[in-house]
Design an enzyme around this catalytic site. Structure first.
Site, short mmCIF file in Angstrom:
data_model
loop_
_atom_site.label_atom_id
_atom_site.label_comp_id
_atom_site.label_asym_id
_atom_site.label_seq_id
_atom_site.Cartn_x
_atom_site.Cartn_y
_atom_site.Cartn_z
N ARG A 71 4.27 47.82 58.71
CA ARG A 71 5.57 47.28 59.10
C ARG A 71 6.68 48.31 58.87
NH1 ARG A 71 2.81 43.28 56.26
NH2 ARG A 71 2.29 41.40 57.45
N ASP A 91 3.91 34.87 54.24
CA ASP A 91 2.94 35.34 53.25
C ASP A 91 2.60 34.24 52.25
OD1 ASP A 91 3.30 38.49 53.86
OD2 ASP A 91 5.26 37.51 53.75
N ARG A 127 0.37 31.74 53.84
CA ARG A 127 -1.01 32.26 53.89
C ARG A 127 -1.69 32.12 52.52
NH1 ARG A 127 0.76 37.65 57.31
NH2 ARG A 127 0.34 36.81 59.40
N HIS A 175 8.04 42.14 52.56
CA HIS A 175 7.09 41.52 53.47
C HIS A 175 6.20 42.65 54.00
CE1 HIS A 175 5.22 39.23 56.60
NE2 HIS A 175 5.83 39.86 57.57
#
Length: 326
Positions: free
Chosen positions: A104, A164, A167, A191
């Protein structure tokens, strides 16, 4: 035919005060968000903006055809930056996507450049609502949005580690065979690759993690592997299907509900630190109270020594990565 197309290009609630959400970027993430919004009846108006205008109009047409089956009426149309002036919330999902093998943070320079021009166009409309940023790297782009917009920090939010954390809750629920809605666990930090699970505050039902570990006969290594699966989930999904979008779409919808319904919900969003957790001048995922004004306050929880060390490292990486674009 022109009349048919125009009906998807303008709003129908122009004479009454409603919740207007503008979505910038009609790729997979933006449209997954809109689909979740319509199915949950969160806002009365959804305005779609994209540099590819025919794409935005086509998505609006397609989404409108599902409205008869939605819980409440929602008007969806292809708009422009002028529509941002009356918006309550602007959700940004536009930007270069993450490619296989790319982190990212690799996206930072190209997306920061895109954002600076975009935010100027939005602010020229007279916008004074709340920004919700989802584009990656989300923490850095949320900081760019705050700086370029000139809005108070409370009105600029990043999706942070909400996905996250979802998850993590899912993985723990699968491991312990418990409803994920009864799993209370969060991930904080960037993140991305330096994020961390807050095991010291995690609970399965009403039991803390230490109690659960003894009962289920698992050790820290087992928990660490669960976290690795969570941290690397995006890479695994991208390798298989090219992109992730359903999970983040629903995560953005959850944050939107907290904002528009003035819920005062605690969510691990990307917020500006001003001394909390020993850091300042950085946007990073931390638990915060979210309501109609944006971020009401950041919740500062006591971290274990290991968690504090990991969080400090995550912030350091973010700050170092921010330097070239700021």
């Amino acid at each position: 035919m022109d009349y048919f197309l125009n009906s998807y290009s303008k709003g129908s609630f122009l004479n009454e005060k409603v919740n207007r959400v503008v979505v910038i970027g009609t790729g997979a993430v933006g449209t997954s968000y809109c689909y979740s919004m319509i199915n949950q009846g969160v806002a009365e108006e959804l305005v779609l903006i994209d540099i590819n205008e025919p794409r935005a109009e086509g998505e609006a047409m397609d989404l409108n055809h599902g409205v008869p089956f939605a819980p409440t009426p929602t008007k969806v149309w292809k708009g422009s930056y002028e529509d941002c002036g009356d918006a309550d919330l602007i959700v940004i999902t536009a930007g270069a996507p993450q490619k296989p093998g790319e982190t990212r943070l690799d996206l930072v320079e190209k997306n920061a450049k895109i954002f600076k021009g975009m935010i100027k166009s939005i602010m020229d409309s007279g916008f004074n609502g709340i920004f919700l940023v989802a584009s990656n790297p989300v923490d850095i782009l949320t900081y760019v949005t705050w700086k370029e917009s000139g809005l108070p920090k409370e009105q600029v939010i990043g999706s942070g580690t909400v996905l996250d954390s979802a998850r993590l809750r899912y993985q723990l629920s699968s491991h312990f065979n418990v409803d994920p809605r009864n799993v209370h666990a969060s991930i904080i930090g960037e993140h991305g690759d330096t994020e961390l699970p807050v095991w010291s505050h995690a609970k399965i039902g009403l039991n803390d993690m230490e109690t659960v570990m003894k009962k289920e006969n698992i050790n820290q290594e087992d928990l660490d592997q669960i976290f690795v699966d969570v941290r690397d989930a995006a890479y695994q999904i991208i390798e298989r299907k090219g992109a992730t979008y359903y999970g983040i779409g629903m995560s953005l919808c959850r944050i939107t509900k907290a904002i528009l319904n003035n819920e005062n919900s605690v969510l691990p969003v990307s917020a500006l630190l001003e001394g909390q957790y020993g850091h300042e001048n950085v946007y990073v995922g931390v638990p915060a109270v979210v309501n109609r004004q944006g971020i009401r306050e950041i919740i500062e929880i006591k971290l274990s020594d290991r968690e504090k060390e990991q969080f400090d490292h995550s912030v350091k990486v973010l700050k170092e990565t921010m330097k070239p674009v700021l």
